[in-house]
Design a protein around this motif. Sequence first.
Motif, mmCIF file in Angstrom:
data_model
loop_
_atom_site.group_PDB
_atom_site.id
_atom_site.type_symbol
_atom_site.label_atom_id
_atom_site.label_comp_id
_atom_site.label_asym_id
_atom_site.label_seq_id
_atom_site.Cartn_x
_atom_site.Cartn_y
_atom_site.Cartn_z
ATOM 1 N N ARG A 42 -9.858 -12.645 20.253
ATOM 2 C CA ARG A 42 -11.235 -12.002 20.572
ATOM 3 C C ARG A 42 -11.956 -13.131 21.001
ATOM 4 O O ARG A 42 -12.142 -14.168 20.319
ATOM 5 C CB ARG A 42 -11.872 -11.573 19.292
ATOM 6 C CG ARG A 42 -13.240 -11.053 19.485
ATOM 7 C CD ARG A 42 -13.598 -10.211 18.327
ATOM 8 N NE ARG A 42 -12.750 -9.006 18.078
ATOM 9 C CZ ARG A 42 -12.991 -8.161 17.081
ATOM 10 N NH1 ARG A 42 -13.924 -8.426 16.139
ATOM 11 N NH2 ARG A 42 -11.954 -6.847 16.957
ATOM 12 N N ASN A 47 -7.655 -13.604 16.321
ATOM 13 C CA ASN A 47 -8.216 -12.390 15.522
ATOM 14 C C ASN A 47 -7.296 -11.730 14.921
ATOM 15 O O ASN A 47 -7.638 -12.094 13.517
ATOM 16 C CB ASN A 47 -8.790 -11.611 16.369
ATOM 17 C CG ASN A 47 -9.558 -10.211 16.007
ATOM 18 O OD1 ASN A 47 -10.293 -10.683 14.856
ATOM 19 N ND2 ASN A 47 -9.474 -9.027 16.349
ATOM 20 N N ASP A 62 -11.161 -7.843 22.590
ATOM 21 C CA ASP A 62 -9.673 -8.173 22.119
ATOM 22 C C ASP A 62 -8.904 -8.036 23.312
ATOM 23 O O ASP A 62 -8.768 -7.325 24.166
ATOM 24 C CB ASP A 62 -9.234 -7.343 21.101
ATOM 25 C CG ASP A 62 -10.190 -7.358 19.735
ATOM 26 O OD1 ASP A 62 -10.896 -8.434 19.910
ATOM 27 O OD2 ASP A 62 -10.230 -6.147 19.040
#
Length: 314
Positions: A42, A47, A62
């Motif tokens: 991200r 992430n 993302d």
Amino acid sequence: MNIIYTYAQFFNIWVFIAIAIIVILKSSIKSIPQNTAVIVERFGKYNKTMVGGLNFIIPFIDKVAYRQNLKEQAFDVPSQSTITQDNISLIVDGILYLKVIDPYKASYGIDNYIFSVTQLAQTTMRSEIGKLTLDKTFEERATLNVAIVNAINEASSPWGVQVFRYEIKDIEPPRSVLDAMERQMKAEREKRAVILESEGNRQSEINIAEGRKAARVLAAEAERQEQILKAEGEAQALIAISTAQANALSIVGKVASTNDGQNAIQLDLAVKAIAAKQAIAKESSIILLPENSTTPTAIIAEAMSIISQLNKKH
């Protein structure tokens, strides 16, 4: 016309919105296959890690950065030249079995773990073979494989991969070494053949000697048993004869104690005396008789005398 145009614009806007929603939903839904791990970033930073199944991400925020295969994989280790402890050059190749244990480390811990592990396997193999002689290299391939696996796992732990097996496929020494090994094996085979032949001859001679010994022992045992049986037979025959004679004498003694027995004995002696005189007459033409030889008692006494003399001669 204006109303129709307005409706057309409104319809196009809703179509555009629907298409955008579909695109956003499609980009936000991720179906991950089994034994696969996906690394999501991200804004360029790690992430989360998505595994097999249905997963969701935020579109345009993302991003799927890495995709790692969690299955056990096999990689060929290229052939390379190594030198043994006794300075023999060998060409060795192998095959490597590894698996990604930590997708995060495999993605961020090293740039290309496959290339790195392969290079590490080559260098470790050269190092381990350099500790062994040529003969030990062929004899201890299993030990060599285990040592290479342990060395690679110790170094590749920060990379998130684990090596399960390493197998040496082929070891190729120089042609001159192969010829020497072939001659050595031929000489060894001939040596074993000569040893086996001599052992066979030795065992054969031992078996023949033991057979002859056993035959002589059996023959001696048979002869001893024959002599024992013969002696026992003769002893039993003498016992039987003695018993018969004792029984006969006992019967004669019992009968001789009666008058009839005395008469029978006198008659028997008279018959034997006459037979003795006949025998003397055959050997000599002169026989001297006493004056009272006409009575039975004299005849018996004379017969007893003659029998006694004949027994002395014989």
